[in-house]
Design an enzyme around this catalytic site. Structure first.
Site, PDB file in Angstrom:
ATOM      1  N   ARG A 290      40.497  23.148  -1.053  1.00 13.96           N
ATOM      2  CA  ARG A 290      39.693  23.830  -1.522  1.00 13.96           C
ATOM      3  C   ARG A 290      38.558  23.132  -1.682  1.00 13.96           C
ATOM      4  O   ARG A 290      38.394  21.959  -1.766  1.00 13.96           O
ATOM      5  CB  ARG A 290      40.090  24.286  -2.955  1.00 13.96           C
TER       6      ARG A 290
ATOM      7  N   THR B  81      37.528  35.547   3.625  1.00 14.97           N
ATOM      8  CA  THR B  81      38.981  35.001   3.575  1.00 14.97           C
ATOM      9  C   THR B  81      39.908  35.632   4.644  1.00 14.97           C
ATOM     10  O   THR B  81      39.722  36.635   5.117  1.00 14.97           O
ATOM     11  CB  THR B  81      39.692  35.130   2.222  1.00 14.97           C
TER      12      THR B  81
HETATM   13  N1  GLY Z   1      36.714  33.031  -2.469  1.00 18.02           N
HETATM   14  C1  GLY Z   1      37.998  33.976  -2.962  1.00 18.02           C
HETATM   15  C2  GLY Z   1      39.077  33.156  -3.647  1.00 18.02           C
HETATM   16  O1  GLY Z   1      39.022  32.124  -3.236  1.00 18.02           O
HETATM   17  O2  GLY Z   1      39.938  33.516  -4.188  1.00 18.02           O
END
Ligand code: GLY
Length: 580
Positions: free
Chosen positions: A115, A392
Site C-alpha cells: 500500500r 482498482t
Molecule cells: N482506493 C480504494 C481502496 O483502497 O479501498
C-alpha cells in the site's frame, strides 16, 4: 449437446461432443464439464492451472508463464506489470495494493502489503481549507493526492520471496506490450474520452493518452507507450530500487517540485513493502484468509461471515428478500465499525481479535430482527473489545503445484489523480483521498473514517481491498477479490457466499446480481436483476433500495478435485479467465 472446452488459445472455443473425442482432454476435465452441463454460466476449465484477470492480454502473458513452468507468483507479477500497460486506468506502477500468497505445501498464507504511504511532510489538516473544511479537490486531483507508490517494490518482493523468475523476465511481456503497442478495445477508448477533462491539463497525460494533434485514439488503433517502456526497461536492467532511487525517482520528484507536491527522493528511497499476517476466519468449515490492515477488507469480510453463519442462507435462498435483509444488516454493522476502528496498525491499535470474533458477531446478530430493518441512525460503531495487547483491479492465479495468488492493486480512482509523470509515462495515484481528510467527513465512496485513519507522515491510508483465499481441508479452494471502492468487501463476500451457500460454479458466482450496504448512506444498493417483488418486500421491512450501476469485477477461480475453474466477471468487457 455443446460443451465449452478450455484451450490455451481461445477460451471461447466451443466444440460438439463428437469433436471433443478427437481432442486430448482428460477424463477429469470431461467429468467436470459434464457436471456443469445444464448450467447457464460456464467457467473456464483446466487441469493444470488458472488465470483470471481484467484484461485478456494480461491473462495471456500470465498463462504463458504458467505454461513455461513458472509458479503462480511468477504469473501474478507478470500479470501485474502487464496490466500497468494494457489497463492504465487501474493497472499500475504508480499506485499500490495487496497480494495474498497461499502455498499448500508449507501450509502458509502470507499477505504482502504494498500500500502507498503518506509522504513524510504530510500533516493532518493538509486537505482542509482555512475554515477547517475538507476540500476533496486537494486530496484527489493535485500532486499531493499521491501517496508514495508501492507497486514496484511489492511485486519485486513477491517475486524474490516466492517466485522463480527474474524481475527482468517478469517485466519482459509488459515492456514488449508498451513498445510494440496493442490494438485498443472499446473500453479503453471510452475510458479516455470520459476522463478527458481530468487528463488533458497535464503535459505527461496529454502525451500519453492523446494523439499528437490532441485528438482521441479510436478502437483498433495501435497504442504505444515509449516513456513507460523506457521506465520498465530501467527497472528490468537496474532492479526495483531504480524506481525509488534512480532516474524514475528523479522524474517523480522533479514533477512534484514543479507542481508543489510534498513527495521527496527520501520518501521514495524509504518506501518498503511489509509482510503481514492475513485476517483469518472460518465459514461453514472453510478457512477464509483475506487482507489485514491497512486494509479493512479482511477484518470485515470475516466479521460479516461470522454474523451470517448462523442463518440458513442456503434455505433462505439466493437474493431472496430474507437473505438480502440479513446481508444488509450484517453489512451496516460492519461498516459502522470500520468508520471507528480501522486504520494503519503501524500507527493505531485496531481491535482485530474483537472485530473478527464469533462472540462479537453473536452480539451483533442479536440486534438483527427478521421483521424490521434497523435504521442506520440507530447503529453506532459497536464495542468489539478487548483490544489485543499487543477503479482498482483484481486478479486470481493458481498453479498446478499448490500455489495460489490473490492480488488487488489500485491507483484509487480510474486513472488515479489523472497526472502522468512527465518522461516516465505512468499515472500517479490519488490514494491520499482514502485517509479521513477530516474525521467524520466521507471520502469519495461515502465512507466515513475516524481518528484512526487521519493523515499522518509515513502512514498507510485505510483501504477496502480484499484479496481473499479460501481453503477447504487445507487445500486452496477459492481465490477471489474485486475492485469497487467501498463495494469491494461486499462484492467479495457475495462471491464467497454464492459458492459456499448457494453451491454456484465460479462463473455463476461472479456473474449474478449483487447488493451492497455500507451503513451510510442508509440504503441497499442493488444491481439490475433483483425482482420488483423482492424490492417491495425489502421496502416493507423498512429498507431504502436504490438501483445503481454494476458493482465490482471479481476475477476469480476455484479448485476442486484437482480441477481448476475460472470465472471472468462479465461486468468488464475485457475480463478473461484462461486455463492451462
Ligand atoms: N482506493 C480504494 C481502496 O483502497 O479501498
Amino acid at each position: 449437446m455443446r460443451i465449452r472446452l478450455s484451450t490455451p488459445i481461445n477460451r471461447l472455443t466451443t466444440l460438439t461432443c463428437a469433436s471433443i473425442l478427437a481432442v486430448t482432454t482428460s477424463t477429469a476435465v470431461l467429468a467436470q464439464q459434464a457436471i456443469l452441463e445444464g448450467e447457464r454460466f460456464h467457467p473456464e476449465v483446466s487441469e493444470k492451472g488458472m488465470v483470471a484477470t481484467s484484461h485478456f492480454l494480461a491473462s495471456k502473458v500470465a498463462r504463458d508463464v504458467l505454461a513455461q513452468g513458472g509458479n503462480a507468483v511468477d504469473a501474478a507479477v507478470t500479470a501485474g506489470f502487464a496490466l500497468a500497460v494494457t489497463q492504465p486506468r487501474s493497472g499500475n506502477i504508480g499506485g499500490g495494493g495487496f497480494m495474498l500468497v497461499s502455498d499448500e505445501k508449507s501450509g502458509e498464507v502470507v499477505a504482502i502489503d504494498y500500500r502507498e504511504k503518506a509522504p513524510s511532510a504530510a500533516f493532518e489538516t493538509m486537505f482542509q481549507n482555512d475554515e477547517g473544511e475538507a476540500v476533496s479537490e486537494l486530496s484527489r486531483y493535485t500532486h499531493n493526492a499521491s501517496g508514495v507508490p508501492g507497486t514496484v517494490a511489492g511485486l519485486a518482493m513477491a517475486l524474490e520471496k516466492y517466485g522463480t523468475l527474474s524481475l527482468a523476465d517478469a517485466l519482459a511481456p509488459a515492456i514488449r506490450l508498451a513498445e510494440d503497442g496493442f490494438a485498443l478495445p472499446q473500453r479503453f477508448v471510452d475510458g479516455i474520452r470520459d476522463t478527458r477533462d481530468r487528463l488533458e491539463p497535464w503535459p505527461g497525460s496529454r502525451k500519453k493518452f492523446f494523439k499528437e494533434d490532441g485528438s482521441l485514439y479510436q478502437v483498433g488503433d495501435i497504442f504505444k507507450q515509449p516513456d513507460l517502456a523506457a521506465t520498465l526497461t530501467r527497472i528490468a536492467e537496474q532492479g526495483s530500487r531504480e524506481f525509488y532511487e534512480g532516474k524514475t525517482a528523479e522524474l517523480i520528484t522533479a514533477q512534484m517540485e514543479k507542481n508543489g507536491g510534498l513527495m521527496t527522493m527520501e520518501d521514495l528511497a524509504n518506501y518498503e513493502p511489509a509482510i503481514r499476517e492475513p485476517s483469518h476466519g472460518t465459514y461453514r468449515g472453510h478457512d477464509v484468509y483475506a487482507m489485514s490492515p491497512p486494509s479493512s477488507g479482511g477484518v470485515h469480510i470475516v466479521q460479516m461471515l461470522n454474523i451470517l453463519e448462523e442463518y440458513d442462507i442456503a434455505e433462505m435462498g439466493f437474493n431472496s428478500a430474507n437473505t438480502i435483509h440479513v446481508m444488509a444488516e450484517a453489512m451496516k454493522r460492519a461498516y459502522a465499525d470500520r468508520s471507528e476502528y480501522l486504520g494503519d496498525t503501524d500507527f493505531v491499535e485496531v481491535p482485530l481479535e474483537g472485530l473478527t470474533s464469533k462472540e462479537y458477531a453473536k452480539e451483533l446478530r442479536q440486534q438483527i430482527s427478521m421483521d424490521k430493518a434497523t435504521p442506520s441512525s440507530e447503529i453506532a460503531p459497536g464495542n468489539p473489545l478487548p483490544y489485543e495487547s499487543n477503479e482498482t483491479t483484481h486478479f486470481s492465479i493458481a498453479d498446478g503445484n499448490g500455489m495460489a495468488v490473490s492480488n488487488t492493486y489500485t491507483i484509487n480512482f480510474s486513472y488515479g489523480s489523472g497526472i502522468v509523470v512527465e518522461g516516465a509515462g505512468f499515472l500517479l495515484n490519488n490514494e491520499m483521498d482514502d485517509f479521513s481528510a477530516k474525521p467524520g467527513v466521507p471520502n469519495a465512496y461515502g465512507l466515513l473514517g475516524g481518528e484512526a485513519n487521519k493523515v499522518e507522515p509515513n502512514k498507510r491510508m485505510l483501504s477496502s481491498m480484499t484479496p481473499t483465499i479460501v481453503k477447504k481441508d487445507g487445500k486452496n479452494f477459492l481465490v477471489t477479490g474485486s475492485p469497487g471502492g467501498s463495494r469491494i468487501i461486499t462484492t467479495t463476500l457475495q462471491v464467497l457466499m454464492n459458492v459456499i451457500d448457494h453451491d454456484m460454479n465460479i462463473q455463476t458466482a461472479v456473474s449474478v446480481p449483487r447488493i451492497h450496504h455500507q451503513w451510510l448512506p442508509d440504503e441497499i444498493r442493488i444491481e439490475q436483476g433483483i425482482s420488483p417483488d423482492t424490492i417491495e418486500l425489502l421496502e416493507s421491512l423498512g429498507h431504502t433500495v436504490s438501483r445503481q450501476e454494476a458493482m465490482g469485477a471479481a476475477q476469480s477461480l476455484m479448485i476442486e478435485d484437482s480441477i481448476f475453474t475460472g470465472g471472468a466477471d462479465p461486468r468488464r468487457s475485457t475480463s478473461s479467465a484462461m486455463g492451462l
